[in-house]
Design a protein around this motif. Structure first.
Motif, PDB file in Angstrom:
ATOM      1  N   ARG A  14       0.841  -1.202   0.000  1.00  0.00           N
ATOM      2  CA  ARG A  14       0.000   0.000   0.000  1.00  0.00           C
ATOM      3  C   ARG A  14       0.872   1.245   0.000  1.00  0.00           C
ATOM      4  O   ARG A  14       1.833   1.354   0.757  1.00  0.00           O
ATOM      5  CB  ARG A  14      -0.928   0.004   1.223  1.00  0.00           C
ATOM      6  N   LEU A  15       0.515   2.196  -0.847  1.00  0.00           N
ATOM      7  CA  LEU A  15       1.302   3.418  -0.968  1.00  0.00           C
ATOM      8  C   LEU A  15       1.404   4.150   0.359  1.00  0.00           C
ATOM      9  O   LEU A  15       2.470   4.678   0.695  1.00  0.00           O
ATOM     10  CB  LEU A  15       0.686   4.329  -2.032  1.00  0.00           C
ATOM     11  N   GLN A  16       0.322   4.178   1.130  1.00  0.00           N
ATOM     12  CA  GLN A  16       0.344   4.912   2.395  1.00  0.00           C
ATOM     13  C   GLN A  16       1.420   4.360   3.330  1.00  0.00           C
ATOM     14  O   GLN A  16       2.101   5.119   4.031  1.00  0.00           O
ATOM     15  CB  GLN A  16      -1.022   4.833   3.084  1.00  0.00           C
ATOM     16  N   ALA A  17       1.570   3.041   3.354  1.00  0.00           N
ATOM     17  CA  ALA A  17       2.585   2.433   4.218  1.00  0.00           C
ATOM     18  C   ALA A  17       3.985   2.782   3.736  1.00  0.00           C
ATOM     19  O   ALA A  17       4.881   3.081   4.542  1.00  0.00           O
ATOM     20  CB  ALA A  17       2.393   0.916   4.262  1.00  0.00           C
ATOM     21  N   LEU A  18       4.194   2.750   2.419  1.00  0.00           N
ATOM     22  CA  LEU A  18       5.508   3.091   1.878  1.00  0.00           C
ATOM     23  C   LEU A  18       5.865   4.541   2.163  1.00  0.00           C
ATOM     24  O   LEU A  18       7.007   4.861   2.526  1.00  0.00           O
ATOM     25  CB  LEU A  18       5.534   2.839   0.367  1.00  0.00           C
ATOM     26  N   MET A  19       4.901   5.437   2.001  1.00  0.00           N
ATOM     27  CA  MET A  19       5.169   6.854   2.258  1.00  0.00           C
ATOM     28  C   MET A  19       5.452   7.084   3.743  1.00  0.00           C
ATOM     29  O   MET A  19       6.316   7.882   4.112  1.00  0.00           O
ATOM     30  CB  MET A  19       3.989   7.711   1.795  1.00  0.00           C
ATOM     31  N   ALA A  20       4.718   6.380   4.612  1.00  0.00           N
ATOM     32  CA  ALA A  20       4.948   6.515   6.050  1.00  0.00           C
ATOM     33  C   ALA A  20       6.336   6.014   6.430  1.00  0.00           C
ATOM     34  O   ALA A  20       6.963   6.520   7.370  1.00  0.00           O
ATOM     35  CB  ALA A  20       3.881   5.745   6.826  1.00  0.00           C
ATOM     36  N   ALA A  21       6.828   5.020   5.679  1.00  0.00           N
ATOM     37  CA  ALA A  21       8.159   4.471   5.950  1.00  0.00           C
ATOM     38  C   ALA A  21       9.262   5.358   5.388  1.00  0.00           C
ATOM     39  O   ALA A  21      10.445   5.113   5.641  1.00  0.00           O
ATOM     40  CB  ALA A  21       8.277   3.061   5.377  1.00  0.00           C
ATOM     41  N   LEU A  81       9.383   6.613   1.826  1.00  0.00           N
ATOM     42  CA  LEU A  81       9.716   6.337   0.428  1.00  0.00           C
ATOM     43  C   LEU A  81      10.302   7.559  -0.276  1.00  0.00           C
ATOM     44  O   LEU A  81      11.273   7.461  -1.026  1.00  0.00           O
ATOM     45  CB  LEU A  81       8.476   5.849  -0.322  1.00  0.00           C
ATOM     46  N   ALA A  82       9.728   8.729  -0.020  1.00  0.00           N
ATOM     47  CA  ALA A  82      10.147   9.932  -0.744  1.00  0.00           C
ATOM     48  C   ALA A  82      11.601  10.305  -0.478  1.00  0.00           C
ATOM     49  O   ALA A  82      12.241  10.929  -1.320  1.00  0.00           O
ATOM     50  CB  ALA A  82       9.235  11.101  -0.379  1.00  0.00           C
ATOM     51  N   VAL A 107      14.973   0.677  -1.673  1.00  0.00           N
ATOM     52  CA  VAL A 107      13.855  -0.124  -1.167  1.00  0.00           C
ATOM     53  C   VAL A 107      14.218  -1.591  -1.362  1.00  0.00           C
ATOM     54  O   VAL A 107      14.678  -1.982  -2.437  1.00  0.00           O
ATOM     55  CB  VAL A 107      12.548   0.190  -1.926  1.00  0.00           C
ATOM     56  N   VAL A 108      14.038  -2.390  -0.310  1.00  0.00           N
ATOM     57  CA  VAL A 108      14.337  -3.822  -0.389  1.00  0.00           C
ATOM     58  C   VAL A 108      13.077  -4.598  -0.055  1.00  0.00           C
ATOM     59  O   VAL A 108      12.509  -4.437   1.024  1.00  0.00           O
ATOM     60  CB  VAL A 108      15.465  -4.220   0.593  1.00  0.00           C
ATOM     61  N   VAL A 109      12.634  -5.438  -0.992  1.00  0.00           N
ATOM     62  CA  VAL A 109      11.457  -6.287  -0.786  1.00  0.00           C
ATOM     63  C   VAL A 109      11.963  -7.662  -0.381  1.00  0.00           C
ATOM     64  O   VAL A 109      12.537  -8.384  -1.197  1.00  0.00           O
ATOM     65  CB  VAL A 109      10.597  -6.375  -2.058  1.00  0.00           C
ATOM     66  N   THR A 110      11.755  -8.040   0.884  1.00  0.00           N
ATOM     67  CA  THR A 110      12.367  -9.260   1.413  1.00  0.00           C
ATOM     68  C   THR A 110      11.407 -10.441   1.487  1.00  0.00           C
ATOM     69  O   THR A 110      11.842 -11.557   1.767  1.00  0.00           O
ATOM     70  CB  THR A 110      12.933  -9.017   2.827  1.00  0.00           C
ATOM     71  N   THR A 121       6.676   2.639  -6.226  1.00  0.00           N
ATOM     72  CA  THR A 121       7.979   3.297  -6.222  1.00  0.00           C
ATOM     73  C   THR A 121       8.226   3.996  -7.549  1.00  0.00           C
ATOM     74  O   THR A 121       8.709   5.137  -7.591  1.00  0.00           O
ATOM     75  CB  THR A 121       9.099   2.279  -5.946  1.00  0.00           C
ATOM     76  N   ARG A 122       7.887   3.330  -8.641  1.00  0.00           N
ATOM     77  CA  ARG A 122       8.098   3.926  -9.962  1.00  0.00           C
ATOM     78  C   ARG A 122       7.246   5.184 -10.138  1.00  0.00           C
ATOM     79  O   ARG A 122       7.672   6.157 -10.757  1.00  0.00           O
ATOM     80  CB  ARG A 122       7.762   2.910 -11.054  1.00  0.00           C
ATOM     81  N   ALA A 123       6.039   5.181  -9.558  1.00  0.00           N
ATOM     82  CA  ALA A 123       5.134   6.315  -9.712  1.00  0.00           C
ATOM     83  C   ALA A 123       5.501   7.489  -8.811  1.00  0.00           C
ATOM     84  O   ALA A 123       5.316   8.647  -9.190  1.00  0.00           O
ATOM     85  CB  ALA A 123       3.696   5.871  -9.430  1.00  0.00           C
ATOM     86  N   HIS A 124       6.021   7.210  -7.617  1.00  0.00           N
ATOM     87  CA  HIS A 124       6.204   8.280  -6.636  1.00  0.00           C
ATOM     88  C   HIS A 124       7.664   8.543  -6.263  1.00  0.00           C
ATOM     89  O   HIS A 124       7.953   9.591  -5.665  1.00  0.00           O
ATOM     90  CB  HIS A 124       5.405   7.960  -5.365  1.00  0.00           C
TER      91      HIS A 124
END
Length: 213
Positions: free
Chosen positions: A18-25, A27-28, A33-36, A50-53
């Motif tokens: 979810r974008l909201q979780a990535l932004m809270a972490a 992302l900007a 970013v590592v997807v484990t 990630t590609r969009a924002h």
């Protein structure tokens, strides 16, 4: 999560797809970013967000095998690390060592296989003999994004002659997050993100050349 927060660490709990979780972490402002986790659909959502924002941020994805390699790369993964390959390399190295193959040769075989598999880390799998080298002078990776006004915009990699400085372009991503295979005739554009490989002094000169000419 509670223990980490109590220790003063910055931890965000949520659905990474979810974008909201990535932004809270963060992302900007992230460096990478590592997807484990082993969930390709979820990884695809992380890549899309990630590609969009934050298209300049590199993404490393863990998978079980190479089955979805091309799909993940096309979605913007900077590197894909399959468990099956790493497990096989360790099995092979133990087996070779136990049947009497000299350890130096075992290490070289594993190095060669990793060099062939991982473009970003090509040439970085040094043996034990390199441990005494000055760490400050070791080759490393540096991510650099071309901003408006950069002198390298509109020029080819060949003309920039970064290799003459001792720097290799390990990967290239366009502003839309799409990866490109860097070649001598590749023309750089505004927003391109380059992953450069080299020693610290050479990297500094390469970035200076990319930005100011």
């Amino acid at each position: 999560v509670r223990q980490a927060a109590a220790a003063g660490d910055s931890v965000v709990f949520g659905d990474a797809a979810r974008l909201q979780a990535l932004m809270a972490a963060g992302l900007a402002r992230a460096s990478a970013v590592v997807v484990t986790y082993l969930d390709v659909p979820g990884a695809m959502k992380v890549l899309a967000n990630t590609r969009a924002h934050a298209p300049q941020v590199p993404v490393i994805v863990r998978t079980q095998d190479d089955h979805d390699l091309e799909k993940l790369q096309a979605a913007g993964a900077t590197e894909v690390v399959p468990e099956a390959i790493e497990g096989s390399l360790m099995l092979a190295s133990h087996a070779l060592a136990l049947v009497g193959v000299p350890m130096r040769r075992v290490i070289r075989v594993v190095q060669d296989q990793r060099d062939a598999r991982y473009n970003l880390l090509r040439g970085y799998f040094h043996g034990a003999d390199d441990d005494n080298a000055d760490e400050l002078d070791h080759e490393r990776l540096n991510t650099f994004t071309l901003t408006p006004g950069a002198r390298a915009i509109g020029q080819t990699l060949e003309r920039l002659s970064l290799q003459g400085l001792g720097v290799r372009v390990a990967s290239l991503r366009r502003q839309d997050g799409q990866p490109r295979v860097p070649a001598e005739d590749t023309v750089l554009s505004d927003g391109d993100t380059l992953v450069l490989s080299g020693k610290p002094a050479a990297l500094a000169m390469a970035i200076e050349r990319l930005q100011k000419g």
